[in-house]
Design a protein around this motif. Sequence first.
Motif, mmCIF file in Angstrom:
data_model
loop_
_atom_site.group_PDB
_atom_site.id
_atom_site.type_symbol
_atom_site.label_atom_id
_atom_site.label_comp_id
_atom_site.label_asym_id
_atom_site.label_seq_id
_atom_site.Cartn_x
_atom_site.Cartn_y
_atom_site.Cartn_z
ATOM 1 N N ALA A 228 14.580 0.827 3.237
ATOM 2 C CA ALA A 228 14.708 2.314 3.452
ATOM 3 C C ALA A 228 13.228 2.913 3.107
ATOM 4 O O ALA A 228 12.559 2.503 2.620
ATOM 5 C CB ALA A 228 15.728 2.872 2.834
ATOM 6 N N GLY A 229 13.303 4.154 3.640
ATOM 7 C CA GLY A 229 12.297 4.892 3.716
ATOM 8 C C GLY A 229 11.005 4.540 4.377
ATOM 9 O O GLY A 229 10.926 3.796 5.575
ATOM 10 N N ILE A 230 9.698 4.697 3.850
ATOM 11 C CA ILE A 230 8.425 4.627 4.658
ATOM 12 C C ILE A 230 8.127 3.060 4.850
ATOM 13 O O ILE A 230 7.338 2.709 5.888
ATOM 14 C CB ILE A 230 7.224 5.144 4.242
ATOM 15 C CG1 ILE A 230 6.913 4.741 2.642
ATOM 16 C CG2 ILE A 230 7.266 6.730 4.134
ATOM 17 C CD1 ILE A 230 5.592 5.227 2.229
ATOM 18 N N HIS A 231 8.914 2.205 3.974
ATOM 19 C CA HIS A 231 8.489 0.754 4.288
ATOM 20 C C HIS A 231 9.530 0.024 4.866
ATOM 21 O O HIS A 231 9.589 -1.230 4.828
ATOM 22 C CB HIS A 231 8.226 0.216 2.780
ATOM 23 C CG HIS A 231 6.992 0.527 2.288
ATOM 24 N ND1 HIS A 231 5.814 -0.211 2.792
ATOM 25 C CD2 HIS A 231 6.668 1.410 1.093
ATOM 26 C CE1 HIS A 231 4.836 0.456 1.814
ATOM 27 N NE2 HIS A 231 5.250 1.368 1.142
ATOM 28 N N HIS B 271 -1.280 2.551 4.189
ATOM 29 C CA HIS B 271 0.061 2.017 4.726
ATOM 30 C C HIS B 271 0.465 2.786 6.062
ATOM 31 O O HIS B 271 0.650 1.959 7.043
ATOM 32 C CB HIS B 271 1.214 2.366 3.882
ATOM 33 C CG HIS B 271 2.608 2.008 4.330
ATOM 34 N ND1 HIS B 271 3.300 3.138 4.754
ATOM 35 C CD2 HIS B 271 3.024 0.880 4.685
ATOM 36 C CE1 HIS B 271 4.384 2.576 5.250
ATOM 37 N NE2 HIS B 271 4.158 1.219 5.193
ATOM 38 N N THR B 272 0.388 4.040 6.307
ATOM 39 C CA THR B 272 0.909 4.792 7.450
ATOM 40 C C THR B 272 -0.081 4.166 8.513
ATOM 41 O O THR B 272 0.239 3.987 9.677
ATOM 42 C CB THR B 272 0.704 6.240 7.295
ATOM 43 O OG1 THR B 272 0.987 6.532 5.797
ATOM 44 C CG2 THR B 272 1.730 7.019 8.108
ATOM 45 N N MET C 96 1.161 -1.114 -0.140
ATOM 46 C CA MET C 96 -0.060 -0.011 -0.027
ATOM 47 C C MET C 96 0.974 1.340 0.089
ATOM 48 O O MET C 96 2.001 1.200 0.514
ATOM 49 C CB MET C 96 -0.879 0.137 1.316
ATOM 50 C CG MET C 96 -1.997 -0.873 1.351
ATOM 51 S SD MET C 96 -2.711 -0.798 2.936
ATOM 52 C CE MET C 96 -3.748 -2.514 2.919
ATOM 53 N N ASP C 97 0.345 2.539 -0.384
ATOM 54 C CA ASP C 97 0.990 3.565 -0.393
ATOM 55 C C ASP C 97 0.210 4.475 0.640
ATOM 56 O O ASP C 97 -0.844 3.982 1.101
ATOM 57 C CB ASP C 97 0.746 4.379 -1.940
ATOM 58 C CG ASP C 97 1.600 3.778 -2.972
ATOM 59 O OD1 ASP C 97 2.625 3.242 -2.445
ATOM 60 O OD2 ASP C 97 1.301 3.915 -3.992
ATOM 61 N N PRO C 98 0.750 5.523 1.123
ATOM 62 C CA PRO C 98 0.106 6.315 2.250
ATOM 63 C C PRO C 98 -1.374 6.817 1.495
ATOM 64 O O PRO C 98 -1.431 6.940 0.235
ATOM 65 C CB PRO C 98 1.001 7.493 2.454
ATOM 66 C CG PRO C 98 2.376 7.226 1.866
ATOM 67 C CD PRO C 98 2.298 5.974 0.737
#
Length: 415
Positions: free
Chosen positions: A360-363, A106-107, A101-103
Motif C-alpha cells: 500500500a502507499g507510495i510503493h 523513488h517517485t 528508495m524514498d522520495p
Amino acid sequence: MCPDSAVPRNEASVPLDRIDVSDPKLYEDDTWQPLFARLRREDPIHWCPESQYGPYWSVTRYDDIMQVELDHANYSSANELGGIQIATQAPGVNFGNFIRMDPPRHTEQRRTVAPIMTPTNLANMEGLIRQRTNAVLDSLPRNETFDWVDLVSVELTTMMLATLFDFPWEDRRKLPYWSDVAVANINAPDSPVRSDAERAAELTRMAEYFAVLWKERAALPPKFDLISMLAHSEATQNMPVPEFIGTLGLLIVGGNDTTRNTMTGGLLALHDHPDQWAKLRANPALVPSLVAETIRYQTPVIHMRRTARSDAMLGNKQVRKGDKVVMWYVSGNRDESVIPNADSFIIDRAKPRQHLSYGAGIHRCVGDRLADLQLRILWEEILARDLDIEVMSAPRRIYSNFLRGYRSLPVRIRA
Ligand code: HEM
C-alpha cells in the motif's frame, strides 16, 4: 532471547518473548500460521531482540501494517538504512533500485516504468497474453504427471517478462534464472548460487547482457518496452552500474516470481478446496474474485521491511530511530478483525480485494493490474477447456522468508 533450536518453531506454546518468525524454514514447511495467529492475538507489534537477522519488530495486524506503509516519511525503504528485506543485504550485492528508495528519487524512477501498466496498454496486450496462454495450455501432456511450476507458471510469466523487455525470445529462460539468483537464500539446499560473491558475479553477467540491449535501444527512437523506457528517461538513463543491475533485478523479480507463485498457489488452493472448484465451474463469472482471493491466500511476498527514521509510537510500543520494522503481509492477510474467516479460501468474498499482498502507499505494486490480467486469462482459459487438473503430490516450497513460493507441483490433466 528469541530463537532457540530446542523450541519447536511451529509450536503455539512457545513463550511469547521467544517467538521469532524470521526462520525461512517456517515458510518452506508452511508452518507459520499458529505463530502469527498468536502474535496477532497477544502481541501484535512484537519485539524480537535476537535473531539470525538481528533485532526486529514484527507488525502482524492489517491496520498496523497500513499505518507503517502509509507513513513513508518515518518508515524508510532506503537502501542506505537497510532496504526492504529483513536480511540486510551484504555489501557487493547491495544494488540500489527504486523499491529501495524514498522520495524524491523513488517517485521519479517509478514514473519512468509506470506507463507500461496503464489500462490502455494492458488492454492492448490482452490478446497476446491470451494467445500465449492458450498455446501453453494446449501443449500440456494429458494423462501424464508433469510439473505445473515449470510448464505453466514459469513459462507464462517468463513469456510475459520477455514481452515487457522485448527480450530475445530464444534466451527468455535466462530471466527466471536471474530472478532465482537475485532472491535465492544462499543457505537453501537448491540455491543456484552458493555465496554472495557468486550471486554478484551472475548478476554482473546479467547486467552485461542487458547493457548490449540497452545501448541498442538508446541509439534508436524511444519505443514501448521497459529497456527502451529506462534508456530514454532522464531519471534513469545515467544510472550507475549497481543501480542498473538493481533496477533490472527489481523488474525481473517483481514481474516473475510473484505472479508465478500465484499461478501455482491458486491451483493448489482449488485442489485443497473442491467445494470452491465446484463453485467456480458453476459460475465462471467468479474468475476476477477468484484471482483476488488467490493473491490474498497465497500472499506471494511474505514481508517488507522498513527502518524507522525517528522515535515513534506504533500501537502501544515505542519504536526507536534505526529500528528494523517488518510488515508481515502473510499475517495481515489472515487478520480476522478485518477479513472474515481469513484462514479460509473463499472465492466469492464480499470484498475480495481487501488484502495486503500488493502492499500500500507510495510503493504499492506497480504491476498489480498486469498480474491480475495474466491470472484472470489463465483461469478463464482453464475453464474454457474444462481442464480436469489433479494434484498428484504435495508441492516443494522454497526456503525463503521473503517470497512464498514453489519449486515444483506435480499434476496430471485427465484427458
Ligand atoms: C501477484 C503478483 C504480484 C504481487 C503479489 C506483488 C507484490 C508486490 C509488493 C508487496 C510490493 C511492495 C509494496 C509495498 O512496499 O508497499 C511490490 C512492488 C513492486 N512490484 Fe509487484 N507484485 C506482483 C506482480 C508484479 C508485476 C507483474 C510487476 C512488473 C512487471 C511488479 C513490479 C513491481 C515493482 C516495480 C515494485 C516496486 C514499486 C515501488 O517501489 O514503487 N510486480 N509488488
